[in-house]
Design a protein around this motif. Structure first.
Motif, PDB file in Angstrom:
ATOM      1  N   GLY A  39       0.800  -1.220   0.000  1.00 55.29           N
ATOM      2  CA  GLY A  39       0.000   0.000   0.000  1.00 55.29           C
ATOM      3  C   GLY A  39       0.831   1.268   0.000  1.00 55.29           C
ATOM      4  N   ALA A  40       1.860   1.300   0.830  1.00 54.39           N
ATOM      5  CA  ALA A  40       2.704   2.500   0.910  1.00 54.39           C
ATOM      6  C   ALA A  40       3.440   2.727  -0.402  1.00 54.39           C
ATOM      7  CB  ALA A  40       3.705   2.361   2.051  1.00 54.39           C
ATOM      8  N   GLU A  41       3.933   1.663  -1.000  1.00 52.98           N
ATOM      9  CA  GLU A  41       4.636   1.784  -2.276  1.00 52.98           C
ATOM     10  C   GLU A  41       3.694   2.258  -3.384  1.00 52.98           C
ATOM     11  OE1 GLU A  41       7.003  -1.091  -5.416  1.00 52.98           O
ATOM     12  OE2 GLU A  41       6.730  -1.754  -3.345  1.00 52.98           O
ATOM     13  N   MET A  42       2.485   1.730  -3.403  1.00 51.92           N
ATOM     14  CA  MET A  42       1.510   2.130  -4.423  1.00 51.92           C
ATOM     15  C   MET A  42       1.056   3.571  -4.215  1.00 51.92           C
ATOM     16  SD  MET A  42       1.401  -0.417  -6.323  1.00 51.92           S
ATOM     17  CE  MET A  42       2.141  -2.006  -6.152  1.00 51.92           C
ATOM     18  N   ASP A  43       0.883   3.995  -2.967  1.00 55.37           N
ATOM     19  CA  ASP A  43       0.514   5.385  -2.682  1.00 55.37           C
ATOM     20  C   ASP A  43       1.617   6.344  -3.119  1.00 55.37           C
ATOM     21  OD1 ASP A  43      -1.959   4.754  -1.665  1.00 55.37           O
ATOM     22  OD2 ASP A  43      -1.271   4.719   0.427  1.00 55.37           O
ATOM     23  N   ARG A  44       2.870   5.969  -2.863  1.00 51.37           N
ATOM     24  CA  ARG A  44       3.993   6.809  -3.268  1.00 51.37           C
ATOM     25  C   ARG A  44       4.042   6.931  -4.791  1.00 51.37           C
ATOM     26  NH1 ARG A  44       8.467   6.052  -5.494  1.00 51.37           N
ATOM     27  NH2 ARG A  44       8.446   3.806  -5.251  1.00 51.37           N
ATOM     28  N   ALA A  45       3.845   5.832  -5.489  1.00 44.05           N
ATOM     29  CA  ALA A  45       3.867   5.871  -6.953  1.00 44.05           C
ATOM     30  C   ALA A  45       2.693   6.685  -7.502  1.00 44.05           C
ATOM     31  CB  ALA A  45       3.833   4.456  -7.501  1.00 44.05           C
ATOM     32  N   ALA A  46       1.528   6.547  -6.888  1.00 43.12           N
ATOM     33  CA  ALA A  46       0.348   7.269  -7.368  1.00 43.12           C
ATOM     34  C   ALA A  46       0.481   8.768  -7.154  1.00 43.12           C
ATOM     35  CB  ALA A  46      -0.903   6.748  -6.662  1.00 43.12           C
ATOM     36  N   ASN A  47       1.130   9.180  -6.080  1.00 38.09           N
ATOM     37  CA  ASN A  47       1.250  10.601  -5.763  1.00 38.09           C
ATOM     38  C   ASN A  47       2.538  11.227  -6.273  1.00 38.09           C
ATOM     39  OD1 ASN A  47      -1.244  10.866  -4.406  1.00 38.09           O
ATOM     40  ND2 ASN A  47      -0.348   9.793  -2.659  1.00 38.09           N
ATOM     41  N   SER A  48       3.393  10.465  -6.931  1.00 39.12           N
ATOM     42  CA  SER A  48       4.677  10.996  -7.376  1.00 39.12           C
ATOM     43  C   SER A  48       4.513  12.092  -8.424  1.00 39.12           C
ATOM     44  CB  SER A  48       5.555   9.874  -7.925  1.00 39.12           C
ATOM     45  OG  SER A  48       4.982   9.342  -9.103  1.00 39.12           O
ATOM     46  N   ILE A  49       3.433  12.099  -9.180  1.00 44.43           N
ATOM     47  CA  ILE A  49       3.249  13.136 -10.192  1.00 44.43           C
ATOM     48  C   ILE A  49       2.904  14.479  -9.570  1.00 44.43           C
ATOM     49  CG2 ILE A  49       2.576  11.487 -11.949  1.00 44.43           C
ATOM     50  CD1 ILE A  49      -0.331  12.421 -11.533  1.00 44.43           C
ATOM     51  N   PHE A  50       2.506  14.488  -8.301  1.00 50.78           N
ATOM     52  CA  PHE A  50       2.144  15.722  -7.634  1.00 50.78           C
ATOM     53  C   PHE A  50       3.293  16.320  -6.826  1.00 50.78           C
ATOM     54  CE2 PHE A  50      -1.873  13.255  -7.837  1.00 50.78           C
ATOM     55  CZ  PHE A  50      -2.490  14.037  -8.806  1.00 50.78           C
ATOM     56  N   GLU A  51       4.430  15.633  -6.809  1.00 49.52           N
ATOM     57  CA  GLU A  51       5.572  16.135  -6.054  1.00 49.52           C
ATOM     58  C   GLU A  51       6.108  17.391  -6.712  1.00 49.52           C
ATOM     59  OE1 GLU A  51       8.372  12.977  -5.782  1.00 49.52           O
ATOM     60  OE2 GLU A  51       7.127  11.819  -4.416  1.00 49.52           O
ATOM     61  N   ASP A  52       6.777  18.199  -5.929  1.00 48.15           N
ATOM     62  CA  ASP A  52       7.330  19.458  -6.417  1.00 48.15           C
ATOM     63  C   ASP A  52       8.423  19.181  -7.442  1.00 48.15           C
ATOM     64  OD1 ASP A  52       8.282  22.420  -4.528  1.00 48.15           O
ATOM     65  OD2 ASP A  52       7.175  22.175  -6.388  1.00 48.15           O
ATOM     66  N   ASP A  53       8.503  19.988  -8.470  1.00 47.32           N
ATOM     67  CA  ASP A  53       9.517  19.811  -9.503  1.00 47.32           C
ATOM     68  C   ASP A  53      10.897  20.258  -9.049  1.00 47.32           C
ATOM     69  OD1 ASP A  53       7.832  18.710 -11.358  1.00 47.32           O
ATOM     70  OD2 ASP A  53       7.346  20.621 -12.317  1.00 47.32           O
ATOM     71  N   GLN A  54      11.017  20.810  -7.869  1.00 48.55           N
ATOM     72  CA  GLN A  54      12.307  21.264  -7.377  1.00 48.55           C
ATOM     73  C   GLN A  54      13.276  20.108  -7.204  1.00 48.55           C
ATOM     74  OE1 GLN A  54      11.532  23.452  -3.830  1.00 48.55           O
ATOM     75  NE2 GLN A  54      10.409  25.063  -4.882  1.00 48.55           N
ATOM     76  N   ASP A  55      12.763  18.913  -6.959  1.00 52.66           N
ATOM     77  CA  ASP A  55      13.633  17.752  -6.774  1.00 52.66           C
ATOM     78  C   ASP A  55      14.394  17.417  -8.039  1.00 52.66           C
ATOM     79  OD1 ASP A  55      12.660  17.598  -4.200  1.00 52.66           O
ATOM     80  OD2 ASP A  55      11.147  16.094  -4.686  1.00 52.66           O
ATOM     81  N   THR A  56      13.792  17.640  -9.201  1.00 55.61           N
ATOM     82  CA  THR A  56      14.422  17.270 -10.455  1.00 55.61           C
ATOM     83  C   THR A  56      15.162  18.434 -11.100  1.00 55.61           C
ATOM     84  OG1 THR A  56      12.411  17.781 -11.695  1.00 55.61           O
ATOM     85  CG2 THR A  56      12.683  15.513 -10.934  1.00 55.61           C
ATOM     86  N   GLY A  57      14.969  19.651 -10.589  1.00 59.90           N
ATOM     87  CA  GLY A  57      15.630  20.797 -11.158  1.00 59.90           C
ATOM     88  C   GLY A  57      14.920  21.377 -12.361  1.00 59.90           C
ATOM     89  N   HIS A  58      13.699  20.906 -12.633  1.00 64.64           N
ATOM     90  CA  HIS A  58      12.933  21.392 -13.778  1.00 64.64           C
ATOM     91  C   HIS A  58      11.814  22.332 -13.358  1.00 64.64           C
ATOM     92  CE1 HIS A  58      14.727  17.628 -15.323  1.00 64.64           C
ATOM     93  NE2 HIS A  58      14.952  18.383 -16.372  1.00 64.64           N
ATOM     94  N   GLY A  59      11.824  22.808 -12.167  1.00 66.86           N
ATOM     95  CA  GLY A  59      10.757  23.671 -11.669  1.00 66.86           C
ATOM     96  C   GLY A  59      10.844  25.068 -12.229  1.00 66.86           C
ATOM     97  N   GLN A  60       9.820  25.849 -11.951  1.00 63.06           N
ATOM     98  CA  GLN A  60       9.780  27.232 -12.459  1.00 63.06           C
ATOM     99  C   GLN A  60      10.497  28.161 -11.521  1.00 63.06           C
ATOM    100  OE1 GLN A  60       5.626  27.948 -12.887  1.00 63.06           O
ATOM    101  NE2 GLN A  60       5.532  26.903 -14.859  1.00 63.06           N
TER     102      GLN A  60
END
Length: 60
Positions: A39-60
């Motif tokens: 459940g925790a792994e699936m929740d993390r994968a499902a919500n990963s698209i809503f994470e801030d783009d600052q982690d990847t360096g592609h944010g505004q």
């Protein structure tokens, strides 16, 4: 064995055991998704698209 007989033999094998194998693969994947503790792994994968783009360096 002629090519036609070989084809027929392989076709009958795929029609019977191929279906069984694909059914087992399907059940295994469904079971893997609903296993205990997933459940925790699936929740993390499902919500990963809503994470801030600052982690990847592609944010505004």
């Amino acid at each position: 064995m002629s090519p036609v007989e070989t084809y027929d033999a392989l076709r009958h094998f795929a029609d019977s055991w191929g279906l069984v194998m694909l059914g087992l693969i399907f059940l295994g994947l469904v079971g893997w998704t609903f296993r205990k503790g997933a459940g925790a792994e699936m929740d993390r994968a499902a919500n990963s698209i809503f994470e801030d783009d600052q982690d990847t360096g592609h944010g505004q």
